[in-house]
Every structure is written in C-alpha cells, then in structure tokens.
Write a protein that holds these residues in place. Sequence first.
Motif, short mmCIF file in Angstrom:
data_model
loop_
_atom_site.label_atom_id
_atom_site.label_comp_id
_atom_site.label_asym_id
_atom_site.label_seq_id
_atom_site.Cartn_x
_atom_site.Cartn_y
_atom_site.Cartn_z
N LYS A 209 0.84 -1.19 0.00
CA LYS A 209 0.00 0.00 0.00
C LYS A 209 0.88 1.25 0.00
N PRO A 210 0.33 2.36 -0.52
CA PRO A 210 1.14 3.58 -0.61
C PRO A 210 1.75 4.03 0.72
N ASP A 211 0.98 3.95 1.81
CA ASP A 211 1.55 4.41 3.09
C ASP A 211 2.69 3.50 3.55
N VAL A 212 2.60 2.22 3.21
CA VAL A 212 3.68 1.30 3.56
C VAL A 212 4.92 1.60 2.72
N LEU A 213 4.71 1.88 1.44
CA LEU A 213 5.85 2.22 0.58
C LEU A 213 6.57 3.47 1.09
N VAL A 214 5.80 4.47 1.51
CA VAL A 214 6.42 5.70 2.03
C VAL A 214 7.20 5.39 3.31
N LYS A 215 6.58 4.61 4.19
CA LYS A 215 7.26 4.26 5.44
C LYS A 215 8.57 3.51 5.16
N THR B 237 2.13 6.61 -4.61
CA THR B 237 2.41 7.29 -3.34
C THR B 237 2.30 8.81 -3.44
N LYS B 238 1.95 9.30 -4.62
CA LYS B 238 1.88 10.76 -4.84
C LYS B 238 1.04 11.47 -3.79
N GLY B 239 -0.05 10.85 -3.37
CA GLY B 239 -0.96 11.51 -2.44
C GLY B 239 -0.59 11.37 -0.98
N GLU B 240 0.46 10.62 -0.68
CA GLU B 240 0.84 10.39 0.72
C GLU B 240 1.62 11.59 1.26
N LYS B 241 1.49 11.79 2.55
CA LYS B 241 2.25 12.86 3.19
C LYS B 241 3.72 12.47 3.27
N SER B 242 4.57 13.28 2.67
CA SER B 242 6.01 13.05 2.75
C SER B 242 6.69 14.29 2.21
#
Lengths: 153, 153
Positions: free
Chosen positions: A29-35, A88-93
């Motif tokens: 999931k996108p949040d996991v990829l960012v993490k 992941t474009k929409g995730e906070k980072s």
Amino acid sequence: MNKKLLFPCLALVLGSGAGYATSVMAQAKPDVLVKQRQAVMTLQGKYFGPLGAMASGKAAYNVETVRRNAGFLDNLSRMPWDGFDPNTKGEKSRALPAVFENKAKFDAGASTLENEVSKLVSVSRSGDEAAVKAQITAVGKVCGACHNDFRAK
Amino acid sequence: MNKKLLFPCLALVLGSGAGYATSVMAQAKPDVLVKQRQAVMTLQGKYFGPLGAMASGKAAYNVETVRRNAGFLDNLSRMPWDGFDPNTKGEKSRALPAVFENKAKFDAGASTLENEVSKLVSVSRSGDEAAVKAQITAVGKVCGACHNDFRAK
C-alpha cells in the motif's frame, strides 16, 4: 513448524501495521511504501553521517567504520527506489512532485548514488585516507543534489 | 566542495530531525536510536515478507528475489542492535523491559538471527528450493521467538 502456519505467523510477528499482510502478497500500500523508503533514508543518515563528519574533520578518521558503513550504504542505496511508486503521490512526505514529473532525472540520481557508494566501498578497501575522504565528499554531494531537486525543505 | 562546509551541509541535506546533528558527532539521542532501530525492522519486514510468502506457498518461488533479499537481510540483521541502548528505556516503542533486563538472552537472539540469515544467503546461492524454503522458515522462527520474548503484542 507447519509451513501452512508460517505465513499468518509471519504476518503477526513481523507486521508493522495494517498494510503489512497486503505488502507480502502484492504491491504494498502507498503508506507502507512511504514508510519503507523513509526507513531507508533514516538508515542512510545513520551510516553516512559519521563518514561525513570524518570527511569534514569533525570526527576522527576510522577506516574500519568507513568500510562497515560503506558496505551497509552499498545495500541501502539500492533499497529506496521502488518506494517512489506513482501510487504514493498523495501520501504525506517530503518528496516533491518532481520525483514523479521528472522521473528520468530522479532515476539518474538514484543510479549515480548507487555508483558513488559502490566506489566508496572500493576506495575504502584500497585507498588512502585522502582518497576515502574525497569519495565520502562525492557521495555527500550526490545526496545533497538529489535532495535539493526532489525533497521539500 | 570546501570540506569545512561539508558537515553543516550534510546536517541540512540528510537530517531527519532535530536529533541528527548530535547523532553524527556522538551517541545519538534516544529518540533517534529508536527511530533507527524501527527503520531496520520496517525494512526487514519489507525484504523478509516476500520470502515468508514463498516458503508458505502463498507466493511463487523466485530464487533471484530470495538471493537479493537475503543479501539485504544479511546487512539489515546487523543494524538494529546498537539502537537498543539502555538510554532508550524511556522512549515510546514496543520493546519490552526484557530487552534491557535480559540482555544476554537478547544478544543471543540477535546473534542467532545474524547467523540464520547468513545461512540463508549461502543456501540461496547453492541449495535447492526445498532447502531454501526450509532456511527461510528457520529465519522466520528466529524473528518470531525474539518478538515473543522482547516485543509487546
């Protein structure tokens, strides 16, 4: 251990969030990829920081530390990139839109980092202190250039 | 680049929080140590998860993925331990007091993980699928045993 029990067991013992079980089976999931990509950056900081301090004379030169950390960085430098998935474009980072809008340049920066860190591994095994410090500086420049272009201040 | 400028520059480009500049020069602050060790766990999950799925038949066996991930895990398995400094006792994390109260057992678990992952690297280069899957299972057991003893549910 019954192998049929291993997967659910792994999900329990290794899971670092609700997204984990999914990440094992398919695209994370996108949040996991960012993490995950942020985790790599954290560890690159852990292992590059002391080398930067040596190169700038803020810490005593220790070739064994350079060799160990360069080896770790050689692995870490290959870990972040699949985390910069368009999903992941929409995730906070702190990743800027340029990561996705200028992917060719981003990918080139990634390759440059891998190559410069690989050179640091070689130089730390065979080179003298000045050469090692120069290569540490070269790696630091690559970090900085990419952060300037692709990471929010 | 002027080397005297490198250190402050690195602090800016690599810093992942207020504790970073300190961590370069000396013992990292407790919150930074926790963040770093958690980063390692996140990445161990990233690279072990797919192997667990292969061992349990939830994902197709791919020896190239096993070799790559085992190599990453061989490095990652050596990264977390200095993050479990006694100074981190008061930080919020899932690490149980047993980490610090039963340090000999914790350290033994750490060594066992390093050794079993190292075996996975060897087996993935030379062994057959059944041997590789058995060694993946062995690594998973070590993860689970240590988490049972030292990590909050």
